[in-house]
Design an enzyme around this catalytic site. Structure first.
Site, short mmCIF file in Angstrom:
data_model
loop_
_atom_site.label_atom_id
_atom_site.label_comp_id
_atom_site.label_asym_id
_atom_site.label_seq_id
_atom_site.Cartn_x
_atom_site.Cartn_y
_atom_site.Cartn_z
CG HIS A 78 20.32 124.30 -15.51
ND1 HIS A 78 21.37 124.72 -14.72
CD2 HIS A 78 19.59 123.49 -14.72
CE1 HIS A 78 21.54 124.05 -13.48
NE2 HIS A 78 20.20 123.21 -13.61
CG HIS A 85 28.21 132.09 -5.79
ND1 HIS A 85 26.84 132.66 -6.01
CD2 HIS A 85 28.05 130.92 -6.37
CE1 HIS A 85 26.31 132.22 -6.80
NE2 HIS A 85 26.80 130.99 -7.04
CG HIS A 91 27.08 132.01 -14.35
ND1 HIS A 91 25.73 132.34 -14.61
CD2 HIS A 91 27.47 130.93 -14.63
CE1 HIS A 91 25.34 131.15 -14.95
NE2 HIS A 91 26.33 130.18 -14.98
CG PHE A 92 32.42 137.14 -16.41
CD1 PHE A 92 32.67 135.92 -16.06
CD2 PHE A 92 33.35 137.67 -17.60
CE1 PHE A 92 33.76 135.36 -16.38
CE2 PHE A 92 34.14 136.94 -18.08
CZ PHE A 92 34.78 135.76 -17.37
NE ARG A 93 27.80 134.98 -10.19
CZ ARG A 93 27.01 133.72 -10.25
NH1 ARG A 93 25.73 133.95 -11.14
NH2 ARG A 93 27.35 132.65 -9.78
CG ASP A 95 28.04 126.41 -14.87
OD1 ASP A 95 27.96 127.78 -14.87
OD2 ASP A 95 27.61 125.81 -14.15
CG ASN A 117 22.51 133.27 -14.00
OD1 ASN A 117 23.35 133.93 -14.74
ND2 ASN A 117 22.58 132.53 -12.83
CG HIS A 140 25.91 122.79 -16.44
ND1 HIS A 140 24.42 122.10 -16.54
CD2 HIS A 140 25.42 123.88 -16.08
CE1 HIS A 140 23.73 123.08 -16.37
NE2 HIS A 140 24.06 123.95 -15.89
CG HIS A 182 27.97 127.65 -18.99
ND1 HIS A 182 27.12 126.58 -18.98
CD2 HIS A 182 27.45 128.67 -18.10
CE1 HIS A 182 26.45 126.67 -17.89
NE2 HIS A 182 26.57 127.95 -17.29
C1 NCD Z 1 25.27 129.09 -11.69
C2 NCD Z 1 25.04 130.36 -11.13
O1 NCD Z 1 25.71 130.51 -9.98
O2 NCD Z 1 24.83 131.32 -11.88
N1 NCD Z 1 25.44 128.09 -10.69
C3 NCD Z 1 25.77 126.62 -10.90
O3 NCD Z 1 25.90 125.89 -9.83
N2 NCD Z 1 26.30 126.15 -12.01
C4 NCD Z 1 23.89 128.69 -12.29
C5 NCD Z 1 23.98 127.60 -13.25
O4 NCD Z 1 24.72 127.36 -14.12
O5 NCD Z 1 23.03 126.75 -13.14
ZN ZN Z 2 25.87 128.15 -15.30
ZN ZN Z 3 23.04 125.72 -15.14
#
Ligand code: NCD
Ligand code: ZN
Ligand code: ZN
Length: 422
Positions: free
Chosen positions: A176, A309, A59-61, A305, A91, A230, A57
Site C-alpha cells: 500500500h 464497511h 478484505h473479508f474482515r 480491493d 488488517n 491499487h 486483494h
Molecule cells: C481498505 C480497508 O478498508 O481495509 N480500505 C481502502 O480504502 N482500500 C484498506 C486498504 O486496502 O488500503
Molecule cells: Zn485493500
Molecule cells: Zn491499501
C-alpha cells in the site's frame, strides 16, 4: 460422477474457441471440439467459458470485524461475481502478523470460505522472524502508508531486510504505497472541510508517487518480487512503467481496482463517502491513464480491493466515514461491459483477472483452461444483462457505487474445483 460443459465457447490459448470440457473430480480432464459424454451435462450454447477470476486483494474482515463481512458472505459475493480464488488482507483483529495468527486464520477460513483462498501476512517493523517462520506464504502486505487498521511499516532498514527475505523465500511483497508525511500535512490543511471530494486532495498523486518511488528504489537493489496494490495516479503508474525497464524490473508488478478504472472525482458529488477509499479516487485524467495502462499492459492485473464497511459507518461525516468500497460482485460485469462497448479486449481482461494473478502469486494449475488444471471456471452470458442492485448483493456491505446500473455481461455459473454454483 463427471461433468461436461458442452456446446459453449471457451477461452483457450488467448482466444475463444468451440470446446466441450470434461471435468472429473476437481480437474479439467479433457477439452475437445467433438462430442463428450458425461454423467451430467451443462449446455453452454451461446455462453462463453472463462478461467475463474483470481482476486489477489480482498478484505473479508474475519477475525474481528464480522459485522462488516465474513468468509462465507465474502466468498458468496465472490462466486456470484465469477471469482474462484481470493487472497485476503491482514488488517483484521488480531492483525495477521504472527505465525499463530496466520494458522488460526487459515483454520477459520477453511471452514467458511466457498472459494479457494490465500492469506497475506502483515509486514511490521519488528516481525520479520515470524514472517521467516511462516509456511506456504505466497505474499505479505506492506502498509507503507496507513489506511484502515492503522498498520504501518516505513523504516527503511526494516524494509531492506524484509525485501532480502522475500527474495530468498520467493514470496511477493504487496505494497500500500502512500506517503505518511504528505498525507498528514494535507490533512492539516483541509481539516475544516467536510466535503468528501477533499479525500483526493489529502491522499493526492504526490503522496502515492513518493511512496512508490521509495519502495521501488529499495526493491531495485534487493531484487525481490514487489507488487504495487491499487495504483491510482498517472505519476504512480509512470514510475512503475519506468521501474519495469531497469534492473530487477521483471519482478515489479502492479494492480488497478475496478473503482479506479470506472469512477473519477466527478463521482464524489453524487456518491460522497460511499466512494471514499484509499488511495483516493482521482481526476478523469488519472482514470484515463489507468485504463490505458491496463490496455497496454503497464498494469498487470485487476484486483477488487473489496473493502466492505457497514452502510451506517459509510454514511457518517467525511472524517468518520471509513475508507473502502466493496467490489466482488461487480468486477467482472464491469469489465465485460467494457468489452461489449469495445473499450478493451476480452483477451486483456482474462489476462488481467485470471492468467496474470495466477502467475504473479504462484497459483499453480489455475488461471488457464488447460487439461490437468483445476476446474475453476466461470460460465458467462456475454450479452446477458446484469443490473446492480444494492438489495440483491451478497456482501454484507450491501451497497455499490454502481447501484441501479445495468451492465452487459452476466455471470451465469461459477465452478470451483468441479463444484457448480448458480
Ligand atoms: C481498505 C480497508 O478498508 O481495509 N480500505 C481502502 O480504502 N482500500 C484498506 C486498504 O486496502 O488500503
Ligand atoms: Zn485493500
Ligand atoms: Zn491499501
Amino acid at each position: 460422477m463427471n461433468l461436461a460443459l458442452i456446446n459453449g465457447k471457451a477461452f483457450i490459448k488467448g482466444k475463444l474457441v468451440k470446446a466441450n470440457i470434461l471435468i472429473q473430480g476437481k480437474k479439467i480432464e479433457k477439452i475437445s471440439a467433438s462430442k463428450i459424454k458425461a454423467d451430467k451435462e451443462i449446455d453452454c450454447k451461446g455462453k462463453i467459458i472463462l478461467p475463474g477470476a483470481i482476486d489477489v486483494h480482498v478484505h473479508f474482515r474475519s477475525p474481528g470485524f464480522e459485522y462488516k463481512e465474513d468468509f462465507f458472505t465474502g466468498s458468496l459475493a465472490a462466486l456470484h461475481g465469477g471469482i474462484t480464488t481470493i487472497m485476503d488482507m491482514p488488517n483484521t483483529k488480531p492483525v495477521t502478523s504472527t505465525v499463530k495468527a496466520l494458522e488460526a486464520k487459515r483454520k477459520l477460513v477453511k471452514k467458511h470460505c466457498l472459494t479457494n483462498f490465500g492469506i497475506y501476512m502483515a509486514a511490521l517493523n519488528n516481525n520479520l522472524s515470524e514472517i521467516s517462520k511462516a509456511k506456504n506464504l505466497r505474499a505479505v502486505k506492506l502498509y507503507y502508508g496507513s489506511t484502515t487498521g492503522n498498520i504501518l511499516m516505513n523504516k527503511k532498514t526494516a524494509i531492506e531486510k524484509l525485501f532480502k527475505t522475500a527474495k530468498k523465500k520467493g514470496f511477493v511483497v504487496a505494497v500500500h504505497a502512500e506517503d505518511e508525511e504528505i498525507m498528514k500535512e494535507n490533512e492539516k490543511k483541509f481539516r475544516k472541510s467536510k466535503d468528501p471530494a477533499i479525500h483526493e486532495k489529502i491522499r493526492n498523486e504526490e503522496a502515492e508517487a513518493k511512496a512508490i518511488k521509495e519502495v521501488l528504489s529499495i526493491q531495485q537493489k534487493a531484487g525481490n518480487k514487489i507488487h504495487i496494490a491499487h495504483i491510482s495516479s498517472e505519476k504512480g503508474l509512470n514510475l512503475v512503467k519506468k521501474a519495469k525497464k531497469r534492473r530487477n524490473g521483471n519482478k515489479v508488478t502492479c494492480e488497478v481496482t475496478p473503482h479506479h478504472l470506472f469512477l473519477d472525482s466527478s463521482d464524489y458529488k453524487k456518491l460522497g463517502n460511499l466512494i471514499k477509499c484509499n488511495p483516493s479516487i482521482k481526476g478523469a485524467k488519472h482514470r484515463k491513464a489507468l485504463f490505458n495502462g491496463l490496455k497496454n499492459k503497464a498494469i498487470d492485473l485487476v484486483a477488487t480491493d473489496h473493502a466492505p464497511h457497514s452502510f451506517k459507518e459509510k454514511k457518517q461525516s467525511y472524517g468518520k466515514s471509513p475508507s473502502g468500497i466493496p467490489g466482488e460482485e461487480t468486477m467482472l460485469p464491469l469489465l465485460l461491459d467494457a468489452v461489449n462497448k469495445k473499450q478493451i479486449s476480452l483477451k486483456r481482461i482474462v489476462e488481467a483477472v485470471s492468467e496474470k494473478p495466477a502467475q504473479v502469486f504462484g497459483w499453480k494449475n489455475k488461471g488457464f483452461i488447460k487439461t490437468g488444471f483445476d476446474a475453476d471456471l466461470v460460465i458467462i452470458n456475454p450479452t446477458g444483462k446484469y443490473k446492480v442492485e444494492n438489495n440483491k448483493l451478497f456482501t454484507k456491505a450491501a451497497y455499490s457505487p454502481w447501484n441501479g446500473k445495468t451492465l452487459k455481461g452476466r455471470v451465469e455459473n461459477t465452478i470451483i474445483g468441479g463444484q457448480v454454483f448458480g
